[in-house]
Design an enzyme around this catalytic site. Structure first.
Site, PDB file in Angstrom:
ATOM      1  N   MET A  67       5.184   6.073  -5.675  1.00  0.00           N
ATOM      2  CA  MET A  67       6.111   6.965  -4.988  1.00  0.00           C
ATOM      3  C   MET A  67       7.559   6.601  -5.303  1.00  0.00           C
ATOM      4  SD  MET A  67       6.549   9.587  -3.023  1.00  0.00           S
ATOM      5  CE  MET A  67       5.094   9.954  -2.064  1.00  0.00           C
ATOM      6  N   ASP A 115      12.124  -4.155  -6.448  1.00  0.00           N
ATOM      7  CA  ASP A 115      10.846  -4.580  -5.874  1.00  0.00           C
ATOM      8  C   ASP A 115      10.883  -6.088  -5.691  1.00  0.00           C
ATOM      9  OD1 ASP A 115       8.065  -4.649  -5.035  1.00  0.00           O
ATOM     10  OD2 ASP A 115       7.872  -2.706  -6.017  1.00  0.00           O
ATOM     11  N   VAL A 164       8.754   1.705   0.598  1.00  0.00           N
ATOM     12  CA  VAL A 164       7.782   0.617   0.617  1.00  0.00           C
ATOM     13  C   VAL A 164       6.591   1.003   1.489  1.00  0.00           C
ATOM     14  CG1 VAL A 164       9.535  -1.117   0.162  1.00  0.00           C
ATOM     15  CG2 VAL A 164       8.953  -0.568   2.545  1.00  0.00           C
ATOM     16  N   GLU A 218       3.781   1.648   4.326  1.00  0.00           N
ATOM     17  CA  GLU A 218       3.937   2.209   5.668  1.00  0.00           C
ATOM     18  C   GLU A 218       3.600   1.167   6.736  1.00  0.00           C
ATOM     19  OE1 GLU A 218       4.537   6.045   6.826  1.00  0.00           O
ATOM     20  OE2 GLU A 218       5.877   5.046   5.444  1.00  0.00           O
ATOM     21  N   HIS A 268      11.646  12.426   3.357  1.00  0.00           N
ATOM     22  CA  HIS A 268      10.210  12.331   3.096  1.00  0.00           C
ATOM     23  C   HIS A 268       9.860  13.157   1.864  1.00  0.00           C
ATOM     24  CE1 HIS A 268       5.886  13.550   4.399  1.00  0.00           C
ATOM     25  NE2 HIS A 268       5.855  12.560   3.525  1.00  0.00           N
ATOM     26  N   ASN A 305       3.234  16.826   7.996  1.00  0.00           N
ATOM     27  CA  ASN A 305       2.017  16.042   8.221  1.00  0.00           C
ATOM     28  C   ASN A 305       1.328  16.399   9.534  1.00  0.00           C
ATOM     29  OD1 ASN A 305       1.951  14.728   5.807  1.00  0.00           O
ATOM     30  ND2 ASN A 305       2.954  12.876   6.533  1.00  0.00           N
TER      31      ASN A 305
END
Length: 737
Positions: free
Chosen positions: A338, A357, A414, A416, A464, A514
């Site tokens: 993502m 990262d 990162v 959830e 999102h 969602n």
């Protein structure tokens, strides 16, 4: 020489007029009433001037034209509504006369007696392509950005200015139907192969080639106006057509489930039109176009997929008075698929990206994901090698948060997990400039809760993204309780820069999309538990207009993610917040059977090695006693899927999560493909009327439980005869309808 606002006309020494379409103050040429008036006058002028031997029409912009203007499309609906209120008996005839104006104008051009050549330099869509098809010659630039299409079916209508009649008389019927019923874009080479254009040339040769067609004696007569003309393949009454036409409606029904009146009208126009003279075919097309314009589907689809989508894309929800954001440097934290994909679309917009990262190896793997996306785009001709190299060069992998010291925006992508996100927020804010904005890409965790870890809550917002990021056009921008206008502005400007469509929602668990998606999936769980055969569940959903069945969708998002969300909901809200039968089903799938979805090759479906196709897992039928298919009402299954999603959308409006019905509609279609023919979740309710929807909900609640009970808002709207677009008017004018 006459003076025009939208065109310039220059006649050379050979008597060839070059008409350049260049609307002032517009990034793209579009058809308006004024443009048609001027084109009409230009046609008259060319006919009246004996020194004019022919006309070349081109664009003064990088694109040719996007077709009809929003205002012109909307005016047709308002015209019909007003005329119907005055005199229902004559309203349809008046609409018929109105929609025939463009058809008549293009036919006038085609029969003017002077040769016209369309020199297509860029994207040419809809009415503009129909005008080009009326020209006697068509020359197209071979530049890679050039696309030609009749995409009207995608917004609920169809090519109604001669498109169905001309395409089917130039290309073979099968190709013509395929092009128009899908709204597919054609490359110049494909258009030439279909006989829709005459020449494809280098961009700098476009005008010379167009003029040369006229010098070479181009006849000012369309093929169908020549004596003895026959359509490609011989028309309707041939052996080939005997194979095509019985199958065509069945194929269309397989693809659309009969939900799109505009698509069916294309078949009717072509089938009937090819049996009659050309001008009669135009009248047939005009008749069907008038009929389709009166449908709820056309009105709702044009409003959501044409009008609202453009308005939202142009910043309808952007706070007033805020300066335009200049984004020079964006940080992405989390180089998984993502995060890497967000980095890719950001770099594709010309913005420098730092991809962070935990270590350089992980960050570099994220950049490699971007390199794979670039390679794919280059192989498909969307990027050149140099453009791909420049894009990748804008992504810098890093394990050092200090590299974000000059970032304008940081997007966290990162895992959830609240604790993981808390650590990232604190690490980023330790180095982030005070002017920068922090955005979380969380898909379910409330933004206000995450913002508790921030010391700059007014600069904290949610953005999102949906997977795959490079393909999905929607983003949800989520406002926390303390998010400020500047954070919203920067977020919306970022979304605009990467060419996505934003919807702005207020904070809640699951946000908007969602919440609706999981209502869809949970209704499928209920059906499974009731013993509805899994194949019927999937097929009924697709017949209702959903692009994929709910079980297939659950596999894509991961079955174990559903488990995590259900368990998190229990932890946060208590066991009564979820249906225990749902949790039992998913625990069995994940914990007992390790069926986690597509990612591990086994979920509600089995995923054998390619080229074999996925198939519903046979063992699913053993979970619950199965009902006989003939005892299950497919129409009710379809209603349940659409109603449960629309109800959830209505709840988000009632709770103030979504405040603009345009965003509910566009978000539902772009986010998870909610039956596009309805115009979206709230247009689905408005289309049938609040009273009819409430009655339907009551009947479903009686049969299937309180989850279908209408909300107080819906009951109030039904009593008052209101619509969502009236009660929550996005343009600020309060009305009851």
């Amino acid at each position: 020489m006459s003076s025009y606002t939208n065109f310039t006309v220059e006649t050379d020494e050979d008597g060839i007029s070059l008409v350049t379409w260049d609307m002032p103050g517009k990034s793209m040429n579009v058809f308006t009433a004024a443009v048609m008036d001027e084109l009409d006058a230009i046609i008259d002028g060319s006919v009246a001037d004996p020194t004019v031997k022919g006309v070349v029409i081109t664009s003064g912009k990088t694109s040719f034209s996007g077709g009809a203007d929003l205002s012109m499309i909307q005016s047709m609906f308002s015209f019909y509504h007003d005329e119907k209120a005055k005199d229902p008996a004559t309203a349809a005839q008046k609409l018929f006369d109105l929609v025939g104006r463009m058809t008549g104008l293009f036919r006038k051009l085609e029969t003017s007696g002077k040769p016209w050549v369309s020199a297509i330099n860029g994207t040419c869509m809809g009415g503009a392509f129909e005008m080009s098809l009326a020209c006697h010659g068509r020359v197209v630039s071979n530049a890679k950005h050039v696309k030609l299409a009749l995409p009207e079916v995608k917004v609920g209508i169809f090519p109604g200015a001669g498109g169905t009649q001309r395409v089917s008389r130039l290309a073979n019927a099968q190709d013509a139907l395929q092009m128009m019923t899908t709204g597919a874009s054609l490359s110049p080479a494909r258009a030439k192969a279909m006989n829709l254009v005459h020449q494809v040339v280098e961009p700098d040769q476009l005008i010379p080639a167009a003029k040369q067609m006229i010098k070479d004696g181009l006849k000012p007569v369309a093929p169908w106006d020549e004596k003895g003309f026959k359509a490609p393949g011989g028309g309707i009454w041939t052996p080939a057509s005997a194979q095509l036409w019985p199958a065509a409606p069945a194929i269309l029904r397989r693809e659309t489930s009969g939900n799109y009146p505009g698509a069916l009208a294309i078949l009717k126009c072509v089938y009937e039109g090819l049996q009659v003279p050309f001008d009669t075919g135009l009248k047939i097309e005009q008749r069907y176009f008038t009929e389709v314009l009166q449908t709820t589907e056309a009105f709702s689809m044009i409003r959501s997929l044409f009008v609202s989508m453009q308005e939202l894309g142009k910043g309808a929800r952007r706070p007033a008075g805020q300066p335009k954001t200049v984004l020079n440097h964006v940080g992405i934290v989390g180089a998984g698929f993502m995060g890497a994909s967000i980095a890719y679309v950001t770099a594709a917009a010309g913005i420098r990206v730092t991809l962070i990262d935990r270590d350089m190896d992980a960050a570099s793997k994220g950049k490699a994901t971007g390199e794979g996306l670039v390679k794919d785009s280059v192989s498909k001709g969307r990027l050149t090698q140099d453009e791909g190299a420049a894009l990748i060069a804008r992504i810098t992998p890093s394990a050092d948060y200090n590299d974000l010291r000059d970032a304008d925006l940081v997007v966290e992508a990162v895992f959830e997990d609240r604790d993981v996100k808390k650590a990232v927020i604190e690490a980023v804010e330790a180095v982030l400039p005070e002017t920068a904005i922090f955005a979380s890409n969380t898909s379910t965790l409330p933004i206000s809760g995450l913002a508790e870890s921030s010391r700059r809550k007014e600069s904290f917002i949610g953005i999102h993204f949906f997977s795959p990021v490079e393909k999905m056009m929607l983003t949800e921008v989520i406002m926390g309780r303390e998010t400020g206008d500047r954070a919203l502005t920067v977020a919306l400007d970022f979304v605009a820069a990467i060419r996505k469509t934003p919807i702005v929602v207020n904070d809640t668990r699951g946000f908007y999309v969602n919440r609706c998606v999981f209502r869809y999936i949970h209704e499928a769980y209920d059906m499974l538990i009731e013993g509805v055969p899994p194949a019927m569940i999937e097929n009924a959903a697709k017949m209702a207009g959903m692009p994929v069945g709910p079980l297939s969708l659950n596999d894509e998002v991961a079955v174990d993610l559903s488990q995590k969300i259900l368990k998190a909901t229990v932890a946060d809200l208590g066991p009564e917040a979820v249906d225990p039968a749902h949790l039992q089903l998913i625990n069995r799938m994940v914990d007992e059977l390790d069926r986690r979805g597509r990612k591990n090759g086994r979920g509600f479906y089995d995923y054998p090695a390619k080229p074999a196709k996925k198939m519903l897992w046979p063992g699913l039928k053993e979970f619950y006693p199965q009902r006989r298919p003939e005892d299950v009402d497919v129409a009710v299954l379809k209603q349940r899927f659409l109603v449960t999603i629309a109800l959830e959308a209505a709840r988000t409006m009632e709770e103030g999560i979504v405040t603009d019905p345009r965003e509910a509609d566009v978000g539902s279609i772009l986010g998870f493909g909610f039956a596009p023919y309805t115009g979206g979740t709230l247009s689905y309710i408005d289309g049938m009327g609040a009273a009819a929807f409430v009655s339907l909900c009551d009947s479903l609640a009686e049969m299937y439980g309180p989850r279908f009970m209408p909300t107080p808002l819906l009951r109030d709207m039904a009593a008052r005869g209101q619509t969502f677009y009236g009660r929550f008017d996005p343009y600020g004018v309060k009305s009851a309808a």
